[in-house]
Design an enzyme around this catalytic site. Structure first.
Site, PDB file in Angstrom:
ATOM      1  N   ASP A   4      -4.713  -3.257  -6.713  1.00  0.00           N
ATOM      2  CA  ASP A   4      -5.597  -2.127  -6.962  1.00  0.00           C
ATOM      3  C   ASP A   4      -5.963  -2.125  -8.440  1.00  0.00           C
ATOM      4  O   ASP A   4      -5.216  -2.633  -9.289  1.00  0.00           O
ATOM      5  CB  ASP A   4      -4.892  -0.812  -6.629  1.00  0.00           C
ATOM      6  CG  ASP A   4      -4.762  -0.591  -5.124  1.00  0.00           C
ATOM      7  OD1 ASP A   4      -5.665  -1.033  -4.392  1.00  0.00           O
ATOM      8  OD2 ASP A   4      -3.766   0.002  -4.698  1.00  0.00           O
ATOM      9  N   ASP A  51      -1.180   2.279  -2.527  1.00  0.00           N
ATOM     10  CA  ASP A  51      -0.523   3.558  -2.806  1.00  0.00           C
ATOM     11  C   ASP A  51      -0.751   4.596  -1.715  1.00  0.00           C
ATOM     12  O   ASP A  51      -0.032   5.575  -1.642  1.00  0.00           O
ATOM     13  CB  ASP A  51      -0.980   4.120  -4.156  1.00  0.00           C
ATOM     14  CG  ASP A  51      -2.501   4.259  -4.242  1.00  0.00           C
ATOM     15  OD1 ASP A  51      -3.161   4.260  -3.190  1.00  0.00           O
ATOM     16  OD2 ASP A  51      -3.020   4.378  -5.363  1.00  0.00           O
ATOM     17  N   ASP A  91      -2.987   2.306   3.172  1.00  0.00           N
ATOM     18  CA  ASP A  91      -2.581   1.001   2.631  1.00  0.00           C
ATOM     19  C   ASP A  91      -1.358   0.436   3.358  1.00  0.00           C
ATOM     20  O   ASP A  91      -1.073  -0.750   3.261  1.00  0.00           O
ATOM     21  CB  ASP A  91      -2.238   1.124   1.134  1.00  0.00           C
ATOM     22  CG  ASP A  91      -3.465   1.341   0.271  1.00  0.00           C
ATOM     23  OD1 ASP A  91      -4.529   0.810   0.636  1.00  0.00           O
ATOM     24  OD2 ASP A  91      -3.352   2.032  -0.747  1.00  0.00           O
TER      25      ASP A  91
END
Length: 897
Positions: A340, A621, A625
């Protein structure tokens, strides 16, 4: 001082919580819903109810763990052999061998105990947390500290930490498959349930431990903890917990079984040949059994586990919490790190840099901006100040709140006169958030979100004296320009409503909006992230950035970090959705930046890379996900901003949410695996040498060269101490300049099994040469010489194998002081059993003359120099050319199959 009476733990006759009104529940549990428990009350309740944890299968205590060291089949055989030896009159040998067995058990116990403690510490560190209200303030505590009466705040992504009666909900949905088997999330409410025997799935005003909040938020009061929860009742039926072995353990255990069969066959041959030569049967039996005990590497799986567990504990100090032990081993094989952007590659400290207002882009915020825009920044916002003045909340919302606050629009003050009536929370599909407010007797809805999504719902542009036509093309162009500068762009809009809608429906609220403006936020890259990205490339690992941000924003940040060069291709979520898996696989290895990607699309990225033979580390997070984290070879959750669901699905948690920590973990993982290989190489080569020495002697016309006491002494002292010191060997130079290890590669690959065989044969040959020389010169000390050469050869060997490529002379003797100390200690102990008179009859040794000792030292040093020559040849690529090689200077290593 009178001690307060303890609260009586509720009995099965406690009230049916789902039938109670919220006020009845708080009254029963004696808690003020506005303040929560005080800390003293919570402490006393914790003593009464016990920790909020599902009880595990009881683990072996230290005494059982120690006694378990004697349960190994070969140890039992050796004990029986000692008893036989004692019965035939050789009491000294019997006592000494039993002492060695006990010492061996102590070493095994210490290893197992340390592993148990390390794993237990990791479990404590990885325990989930909960947000609770105590003494009127919000606290984050370990979930196992929750007690009945605690007020718990739930948000999307939280695992429900205990059984709760819900007091307040805001469109809260909970996925209860763990209890009910129903895969669809259930929307919760505060409505009263009338049926006493209603099933768990129908109790909409309850939330149960182990279920997952997937949408909205809520507040609940704890009514049951630990084994009293619904999940605890199920766990009571499933108390048999089995510890799974790591892949490395399984491979070593399987190898150990095959090797044991081979060793037993060799021991049988030695036994039979000794009998045919007229050796005493008891002596040959003890020799064969002692050799089997020494040569069978029953401790290898345990040592591997200890090393992995200690390595995992070391990683915690470097902000990487390993949740699953095999991840330590797996880290060395990572070829792609898909990360990310926000908070991992960047600082997660957003700041409002630019605004689009009055049809132009302006830097910073100003008091002359449209009033509805400034009010939208402050009110459409969940950021809040803690009791100590610190802003809490999402980094984006904090930046917007601070921007409005800086020009006098303080959210906490505005909300007093403009209270929030309801909200439609943000979700990844709409990419919007809307709040509904009472403002000067009117209803106003403020909306913020992705520019294209907001504009799609707008009909006009705000003007100071009335609405104006909406220039969509100009606004989108401005958004692109801001994004190209690396800004995260949000749009804001509002709408006045004639009356409060009966149901808060997105189609009726988020429509016919009036556009207010754009805000561009910057989340600057972490300074250490750029260096970490460069290190990844050097190590043959490809860094990939995945973000939900605008493609231009993603490209700008990726260029600044060095992930890509200018002009790179950015693949968007919509483009990805339009590609089949087969089409995507053709170019997935070339894509370095993904933008506007939905969390569920990460699974497609993982699958495509894995189908191409890559080994993937994936960060995440959010709730969505979790499937991708579970599917990745290494799933990495965020420790600060990550949800409980993401952490539960992950193999590793970043305690600082920092990309550089991933690279640090990969480096540490490579070091740990290297050291496991070195220990195995050392132990197996020594075992090989002992087997060759005893196996070849009869065929060379020599008597049995070693007594059982000698074999066991070597196995305990010479093999043990230096071998354990290899676990703390520092990382090798160039550890991050070589390609990742192939995941299916055998631990004995890269020339290791060849080394074990021929260096073991060399050690055995040197030992037998000393025996032959002593025989030829008429020395009576031949057995002590074989004993000494074999023991000291292993000291030279352990010093030489500290690196697979680098010479000890360039490493330096003092770069691993524990190993150097163990070698010196072992040398001293070996000299003691040769020259201390009281030890000579115990160990059946004789004092060597100076010439004999010098010959032993010369022969044993041959192994060290031969291994140094082996490494010299390896560095030149003459042998073991399929092994890992550092990258060429200035280049990037290629991945290998």
């Amino acid at each position: 001082m009178t001690k307060r009476p303890k609260i009586q733990k509720p009995q099965p006759s406690s009230p049916p919580w789902h039938l109670l009104e919220p006020w009845q529940t708080t009254a029963w549990l004696k808690v003020d819903p506005e303040v929560g428990l005080n800390h003293q009350e919570a402490k006393e309740r914790l003593e009464t109810y016990g920790p909020n944890a599902i009880q595990e299968q009881s683990r072996r205590g230290p005494i059982r763990m120690f006694l378990g060291q004697f349960a190994d089949f070969m140890i039992i055989v050796l004990i029986l052999a000692c008893i036989v030896s004692g019965l035939v009159g050789d009491v000294t040998d019997t006592i000494v061998i039993l002492v060695i067995i006990v010492l061996n058990a102590i070493i095994g116990f210490v290893q197992e105990y340390r592993a148990e403690k390390a794993v237990a510490a990791l479990k404590r560190l990885s325990s989930p947390t909960a947000q609770v209200l105590r003494e009127g303030k919000t606290h984050t505590i370990a979930a196992h500290e929750l007690v009945p009466g605690d007020l718990v705040m739930l948000e999307a992504g939280n695992v429900v930490p205990a059984d709760l009666k819900l007091l307040d909900v805001a469109r809260l949905k909970v996925e209860e498959a763990a209890l009910t088997g129903e895969s669809l999330p259930v929307e919760k409410s505060g409505a009263l349930i009338r049926e006493l025997d209603s099933p768990l799935g129908d109790r909409l005003n309850m939330a149960y431990k182990g279920t997952v909040a997937t949408y909205g938020r809520g507040v609940g009061i704890v009514i049951a903890t630990g084994m009293d929860t619904e999940l605890g009742k199920i766990a009571e039926l499933l108390r048999q917990e089995k510890e799974t072995k790591t892949p490395l353990q399984q491979r070593l255990a399987s190898f150990g079984v095959r090797l044991a069969l081979l060793v037993l066959a060799v021991c049988a041959i030695i036994f039979v040949v000794g009998l045919l030569r007229g050796e005493p049967p008891v002596l040959m039996f003890l020799t064969a059994v002692s050799l089997a005990v020494a040569a069978i590497p029953e401790a290898l799986p345990a040592v591997a586990t200890v090393t992995l567990a200690i390595g995992a504990r070391n990683l915690v100090a470097k902000n990487a919490l390993i949740r699953r032990l095999p991840a330590v081993e797996t880290l060395g094989s990572v070829t792609f790190i898909c990360s990310d952007k926000t908070g991992t590659l960047t600082q997660n400290r957003m700041h409002a840099e630019a605004f689009y207002v009055d049809e132009g882009i302006r830097e910073g915020i100003a008091a002359d901006f449209p009033v509805p825009l400034l009010r939208a920044l402050a009110l459409n916002n969940d950021a809040r100040r803690s009791h100590d003045g610190q802003l809490l909340g999402d980094p984006t919302e904090i930046a917007l709140y601070e921007a409005a606050e800086s020009v006098g629009y303080v959210g906490s003050e505005l909300v007093k006169n403009t209270p929030r009536l309801d909200e439609i929370p943000f979700d990844s599909e709409r990419k919007l958030m809307t709040t509904l407010h009472q403002e000067n007797g009117e209803l106003v809805a403020y909306t913020k979100g992705a520019p294209e999504n907001v504009l799609h719902r707008c009909v006009n542009l705000w003007g100071g004296d009335g609405s104006q036509p909406l220039p969509k093309e100009a606004i989108l162009a401005a958004a692109d320009q801001m994004a190209a500068d690396g800004l995260r762009v949000l749009a804001l809009a509002y709408r006045q409503l004639p009356e409060r809608p009966q149901t808060l429906d997105t189609d009726s609220i988020e429509t016919e909006l009036i556009f207010l403006g754009l805000v561009g936020l910057m989340d600057p890259p972490r300074p250490e992230a750029k260096e970490a990205v460069a290190l990844c490339k050097t190590a043959g690992i490809t860094p990939v950035m995945i973000t939900g941000d605008h493609p231009a924003t993603a490209r700008a940040i990726a260029i600044r970090l060095g992930i890509v060069d200018d002009g790179c291709k950015v693949l968007t979520g919509s483009q990805l959705a339009g590609m089949s898996l087969e089409e995507f696989e053709k170019e997935v290895e070339e894509v370095r930046v993904y933008a506007r990607v939905a969390p569920e699309q990460k699974i497609k990225i993982v699958k495509a890379l894995q189908d191409r033979g890559e080994f993937i580390a994936m960060t995440g997070d959010g709730v969505n996900d979790a499937p991708a984290l579970r599917a990745a070879n290494i799933g990495i959750a965020m420790g600060k901003i990550g949800t409980d669901v993401a952490r539960e699905a992950s193999h590793m948690v970043l305690l600082d949410d920092n990309f550089a920590t991933i690279v640090t973990a990969v480096r540490e993982g490579r070091r740990i695996f290297d050291n496991i290989r070195k220990f195995i190489k050392y132990a197996m080569t020594c075992n090989s040498a002992e087997i060759w020495t005893l196996f070849l002697a009869p065929f060379l016309g020599l008597p049995i060269p070693l007594l059982p006491i000698h074999i066991l002494w070597i196995n305990l002292v010479t093999d043990g101490l230096p071998g354990l010191a290899l676990a703390v060997e520092p990382e090798e130079r160039g550890i991050m300049q070589r390609p990742p290890r192939a995941p299916q590669e055998s631990i004995f690959a890269q020339g290791m099994w060849q080394h074990i065989l021929w260096i073991g044969l060399l050690m055995g040959g040197a030992s037998l040469f000393s025996q032959g020389w002593a025989y030829a010169t008429g020395s009576a000390h031949w057995q002590s010489m074989v004993f000494t050469v074999l023991a000291l050869s292993q000291m030279g060997h352990v010093l030489a194998i500290r690196s697979e490529r680098e010479s000890l002379f360039s490493q330096g003797l003092f770069s691993n002081k524990p190993l150097l100390g163990s070698v010196l200690l072992t040398f001293g102990l070996q000299m003691a059993v040769l020259y201390v008179p009281v030890l000579q009859p115990i160990f059946k040794t004789d004092a060597l003359s100076l010439d004999e000792l010098l010959l032993c030292l010369a022969l044993s040093s041959v192994v060290f120099f031969v291994v140094e020559i082996e490494k010299w040849m390896r560095r030149r690529g003459w042998i073991y050319r399929n092994g890992p090689r550092p990258a060429e200077s200035g280049g990037q290593p290629k991945n290998f199959d």
